[in-house]
Write a protein that holds these residues in place. Sequence first.
Motif, PDB file in Angstrom:
ATOM      1  N   UNK A 342       0.826  -1.210   0.000  1.00 12.07           N
ATOM      2  CA  UNK A 342       0.000   0.000   0.000  1.00 12.07           C
ATOM      3  C   UNK A 342       0.862   1.264   0.000  1.00 12.07           C
ATOM      4  N   UNK A 343       0.480   2.216  -0.832  1.00 12.51           N
ATOM      5  CA  UNK A 343       1.181   3.498  -0.878  1.00 12.51           C
ATOM      6  C   UNK A 343       0.151   4.589  -0.644  1.00 12.51           C
ATOM      7  N   UNK A 344       0.264   5.280   0.499  1.00 12.62           N
ATOM      8  CA  UNK A 344      -0.706   6.325   0.811  1.00 12.62           C
ATOM      9  C   UNK A 344      -0.085   7.701   0.585  1.00 12.62           C
ATOM     10  N   UNK A 345      -0.811   8.548  -0.111  1.00 11.92           N
ATOM     11  CA  UNK A 345      -0.362   9.902  -0.428  1.00 11.92           C
ATOM     12  C   UNK A 345      -0.498  10.786   0.817  1.00 11.92           C
ATOM     13  N   UNK A 346       0.513  11.620   1.076  1.00 11.91           N
ATOM     14  CA  UNK A 346       0.502  12.462   2.292  1.00 11.91           C
ATOM     15  C   UNK A 346      -0.784  13.289   2.362  1.00 11.91           C
ATOM     16  N   UNK A 347      -1.295  13.449   3.571  1.00  6.14           N
ATOM     17  CA  UNK A 347      -2.481  14.280   3.747  1.00  6.14           C
ATOM     18  C   UNK A 347      -3.796  13.540   3.615  1.00  6.14           C
ATOM     19  N   UNK A 348      -3.741  12.281   3.129  1.00  7.94           N
ATOM     20  CA  UNK A 348      -4.976  11.497   3.022  1.00  7.94           C
ATOM     21  C   UNK A 348      -5.573  11.291   4.407  1.00  7.94           C
ATOM     22  N   UNK A 349      -4.689  11.234   5.418  1.00  9.21           N
ATOM     23  CA  UNK A 349      -5.153  10.977   6.790  1.00  9.21           C
ATOM     24  C   UNK A 349      -5.963  12.136   7.348  1.00  9.21           C
ATOM     25  N   UNK A 350      -5.971  13.285   6.643  1.00 12.54           N
ATOM     26  CA  UNK A 350      -6.690  14.451   7.211  1.00 12.54           C
ATOM     27  C   UNK A 350      -8.182  14.469   6.894  1.00 12.54           C
ATOM     28  N   UNK A 351      -8.778  14.311   5.773  1.00  9.85           N
ATOM     29  CA  UNK A 351      -8.128  14.222   4.475  1.00  9.85           C
ATOM     30  C   UNK A 351      -7.969  15.591   3.830  1.00  9.85           C
ATOM     31  N   UNK A 352      -6.835  15.800   3.130  1.00  8.22           N
ATOM     32  CA  UNK A 352      -6.654  17.010   2.342  1.00  8.22           C
ATOM     33  C   UNK A 352      -7.385  16.843   1.014  1.00  8.22           C
ATOM     34  N   UNK A 353      -7.856  17.971   0.489  1.00  4.45           N
ATOM     35  CA  UNK A 353      -8.542  17.964  -0.810  1.00  4.45           C
ATOM     36  C   UNK A 353      -7.584  18.564  -1.840  1.00  4.45           C
TER      37      UNK A 353
END
Length: 490
Positions: A342-353
């Motif tokens: 799995x590769x998660x893009x930074x900010x997804x945890x917020x999530x950023x738009x």
Amino acid sequence: MTFSVSWNMARKALLLLLILSASVFNLWGQFGPEDSVYFLFTDRFYDGDESNNYTVNIRNLKGYHGGDFAGLTEKLPYIAGMGFSAIWISSVVDNQAGGYHGYWAQDYYRVEEHFGDMESLKTMVDRAHELGIKVILDLAINHTGIQHDFFGDPAYQDWFHPRQDIDDYSDQYQVENHWLQNLPDLNHENPEVRQYLIDMSIWWIEQTGIDGYRLDALRHVPADFWREYSAAVKEQFPDFYLIGEVFDGNPANLGKYQNAGIDGLLDFPAYFAIQDMVRNGEPATRFAQSVINSKRNYPHEELMGTFIDNHDVRRFVNQVYRNREEKLAQSLMFLFSYTGIPIMYYGTEIPMDGGSEHSGRSLMAWDEPALYKDLVTSLNELRSLHPALSSGEFTIVDRSMSRFVYARHDADDVFLTILNNGDEERFSIELPDELRRDFRWARSMVLDSAGEPLAPGVPELESIRIRRGRLRMELPAYTGVVLKLSRERE
Ligand SMILES: [Ca+2]
Ligand SMILES: [Ca+2]
Ligand SMILES: [Ca+2]
């Protein structure tokens, strides 16, 4: 005789110890499906050193925003805290003005001055390793920036293909030999160019101790170059991980590069499939067909990179208009329970738009609450506690029009991931014979210890009784869940 026996025993014991410690701490740095990657742009992550903020303007989405290796080093515990075992960061080589993303190389043998220097890069890599985090650098060697020191120099004239744009992406000759986005296209037929790029790539590994490259624009370079390149890198660094970008929904066009020696590819077919189902409401049967088709075409599905969005497409939440919270939550469950890394893009945890390209790469929103952080942390933890979820077999259990159910399983554990993309909330799932064992209960793994959902859009769910291999359950529309099967009620 006695000596040799005890020596052998000691050696065996030592070897066993090495294997055990390496598997616990991953000292050897080899990549496998147990890894998970946090992908970030150094420039857009965290500014830890104002002295390198030349031409920084955070109002200009196409310009530098001040992030650097010092800032990233400071924030590594944040990434480790979510349970990631690796980072992929944007290219570190010196870029021409405006190349915050790293795809406009000016000098392949210098560190980009906005990010720091060789010392601060090494410090970041060492600190990452101390925290159990491997480091993947982005690297673009299909093309250089237009201001690259060699471009325009008569001595290097045959290092570049003549200027000609790609106007037909189905023509592989053009794709490899014409210019991508007006960038000087390196001539990989020239043996000097090949040697230069291979030496340069090995030089960065020797200098910094990094663990992998994410190779940009892979299909724009001939496969036989990648064969030579991967063999040369792996001859010196056998555990080094190479993951390439082939922006293509056809799995056959990805699989061929694994055959050429590239360990993994960014799984664009899986990305398109999850988008089609979750965003566009296309039937899960199509999703299942795409999954089956991919698995047929990948020589090593366990080394592919799975993602739900990245820097070249719109952010996930930007592409979904209804039931955003539910759909993001279920897509994260997919991301961390599907095959591959799995590769998660930074900010997804917020999530950023954010939209595609520059607007989807805005500065990390450190002051916003990270609503999906607990879910991500928990899914990473679950993967490290239960190898079934990362390395186990993958079995499709159910594919109705709007519901996709699959199992990850090994001798110890069986997990079910259920993605419900329709209005139907009550349904039953029949387990295939080989997964029935004597399981009698299924419990949601995306709840906290008090039984509360770990993120917005995660359903509250009581334990489910399994009778004669069948789960009768209720799952709210457009939500997903990861269930663990057990014999006793847990
Ligand atoms: Ca800075
Ligand atoms: Ca520069
Ligand atoms: Ca090319």
